[in-house]
Write an enzyme that holds these catalytic residues in place. Structure first.
Site, PDB file in Angstrom:
ATOM      1  N   ALA A   1      10.175 -16.190  54.079  1.00 26.62           N
ATOM      2  CA  ALA A   1      11.362 -15.331  54.059  1.00 26.62           C
ATOM      3  C   ALA A   1      11.194 -14.025  53.266  1.00 26.62           C
ATOM      4  O   ALA A   1      11.437 -12.931  53.800  1.00 26.62           O
ATOM      5  CB  ALA A   1      12.541 -16.146  53.547  1.00 26.62           C
TER       6      ALA A   1
ATOM      7  N   ARG B   1      13.590 -12.650  63.777  1.00 27.20           N
ATOM      8  CA  ARG B   1      13.714 -14.048  63.357  1.00 27.20           C
ATOM      9  C   ARG B   1      15.112 -14.245  62.775  1.00 27.20           C
ATOM     10  O   ARG B   1      15.534 -13.484  61.902  1.00 27.20           O
ATOM     11  CB  ARG B   1      12.616 -14.415  62.340  1.00 27.20           C
TER      12      ARG B   1
ATOM     13  N   GLN C   1       1.618 -24.691  58.350  1.00 31.48           N
ATOM     14  CA  GLN C   1       1.548 -23.754  57.211  1.00 31.48           C
ATOM     15  C   GLN C   1       0.990 -24.428  55.964  1.00 31.48           C
ATOM     16  O   GLN C   1       0.365 -23.778  55.131  1.00 31.48           O
ATOM     17  CB  GLN C   1       2.948 -23.183  56.890  1.00 31.48           C
TER      18      GLN C   1
ATOM     19  N   ASP D   1      14.686 -20.465  53.174  1.00 34.95           N
ATOM     20  CA  ASP D   1      14.832 -19.301  54.061  1.00 34.95           C
ATOM     21  C   ASP D   1      16.236 -18.733  53.991  1.00 34.95           C
ATOM     22  O   ASP D   1      16.450 -17.549  54.266  1.00 34.95           O
ATOM     23  CB  ASP D   1      14.477 -19.688  55.491  1.00 34.95           C
TER      24      ASP D   1
ATOM     25  N   ASN E   1      15.407 -24.555  55.196  1.00 41.89           N
ATOM     26  CA  ASN E   1      13.980 -24.347  54.938  1.00 41.89           C
ATOM     27  C   ASN E   1      13.204 -24.970  56.105  1.00 41.89           C
ATOM     28  O   ASN E   1      13.790 -25.566  57.021  1.00 41.89           O
ATOM     29  CB  ASN E   1      13.568 -24.959  53.591  1.00 41.89           C
ATOM     30  N   LYS E   2      11.922 -24.801  56.096  1.00 41.57           N
ATOM     31  CA  LYS E   2      11.058 -25.265  57.190  1.00 41.57           C
ATOM     32  C   LYS E   2      11.395 -26.697  57.597  1.00 41.57           C
ATOM     33  O   LYS E   2      11.596 -27.553  56.728  1.00 41.57           O
ATOM     34  CB  LYS E   2       9.597 -25.156  56.728  1.00 41.57           C
TER      35      LYS E   2
END
Ligand code: MRU
Length: 351
Positions: free
Chosen positions: A55, A93, A197, A238, A248-249
């Site tokens: 982010a 995004r 990631q 994020d 978040n992810k």
């Protein structure tokens, strides 16, 4: 304790000779490939395709993207070019709020500035956003490290290092600083399907900083946490809603639930620019749906059964009640989060 190090031994994002310079995260860890982006379309594409991701790093890159648009605009057309570029970049995004936050910062900085001065002002604003991010990461790393007792075994998810913030990192910045202080014994990095990631980027960054770690399959996290093999979980964010609900992810929620069940702390490290006062709670956070091919394939090779379809939500939302504390540049926020977040957004330090 010696002063914090100036930064990582690599440059994730920079303004370089009138271009936006990125370390291409899609080519790590195999190769360190530098991109010099010369148009706003190239910057937008780099964000959409996750050549830059995380982010705060997306926010810094978008700010430089506006500076680039301004620098390329014809005389008298700088404001219009900035507005057009902001609209292109904000569509890349949807979940990370830092993107729109950074675009609004630059647009506010140039508002009312004569066109002839606007390009220089946009660049000053972008450089200031980047510098503020570095400072925020340093402050949060110090505040977060103070939460970790000696001998900590830390589990983390996704990538939250310098690559993800263009500074020292958020959650991984805390881990790296705590390791430097002798407080971290080991790190477990979720591989973070489907874009990996954790396996690709967190592993690479922990190597760069000399921190001992193992990559684990995402599905191993819950049993390792409940089996007392982890003493603390720390992740990035994020977008944090006004009540503390945290996007978040995808996969973060499972870590939070396991940490709650095991009674270990679950910390979220994020700069204040990730807190969004206009999103009251997690159900108002837009969740990016990405290409199903990311789930159906690995490294460009089909792994799912022929004809299988996939869902690919890129983020999940952890309810505030599962968060032990937020680690920010304005200090550590503990529940109830609403008042602490509101205070921080007004620019007041945590009590
Ligand atoms: O889709 P990504 O890789 O951009 O998602 C990033 C994350 O979810 C990170 O954990 C988050 O941005 C925190 S970064 C400091």
């Amino acid at each position: 304790m010696s002063a914090l190090p100036p930064g990582p031994p690599y440059v994730p994002v920079a303004w370089h000779q009138g271009r936006v310079r990125l370390l291409d995260q899609t080519r790590l860890p195999e190769e360190s490939f530098t991109l010099d982006l010369a148009t706003v379309e190239e910057v937008a594409d780099a964000i959409s395709t996750m050549r830059v991701r995380g982010a705060p790093a997306i926010g810094v890159t978008a700010a430089y993207g506006l500076a680039l648009a301004a620098s390329l605009a014809p005389a008298g057309g700088v404001h219009a070019a900035i507005e057009a570029a902001a609209s292109t970049l904000s569509a890349t995004r949807p979940t990370a709020v830092n993107l729109r936050w950074a675009l609004d910062r630059v647009r506010t900085a140039v508002a009312g500035v004569p066109d002839a001065r606007a390009a220089a002002t946009a660049l000053e604003a972008a450089l200031a956003i980047h510098e503020a991010q570095r400072e925020a990461d340093r402050a949060a790393a110090t505040a977060g490290a103070a939460l970790l007792p000696p001998g900590s075994v830390v589990l983390t998810h996704c990538n939250t290092g310098p690559l993800a913030t263009a500074g020292l990192g958020s959650a991984l910045g805390v881990v790296i600083e705590a390791y430097r202080q002798g407080l971290v014994r080991h790190v477990l990095a979720d591989e973070t399907r489907p874009r990996l990631q954790g396996a690709r980027l967190t592993a690479w960054e922990l190597q760069q900083h000399g921190v001992p770690f193992d990559v684990i399959a995402d599905g191993a996290a819950a049993s390792l946490i409940l089996g007392s093999r982890v003493t603390v979980a720390i992740v990035g964010a994020d977008r944090v809603a006004a009540n503390g609900d945290t996007a978040n992810k995808v996969g973060t929620l499972g870590v939070a639930l396991a940490a709650h069940a095991a009674g270990i702390p679950f910390y979220v490290a994020a700069p204040i620019s990730t807190f969004d006062p206009s999103t009251p709670s997690g159900d108002a956070i837009p969740i990016e749906e990405r290409d199903p091919a990311e789930v159906l394939e690995a490294g460009g090779v089909r792994i799912a059964a022929p004809g299988a379809s996939a869902l690919n939500p890129a983020f999940d939302v952890t309810p505030a009640r599962l968060v032990t504390a937020f680690v920010t540049e304005a200090g550590v926020f503990r529940p109830p989060f609403g008042p602490a977040i509101a205070r921080a957004l007004r620019g007041e330090p945590a009590p």
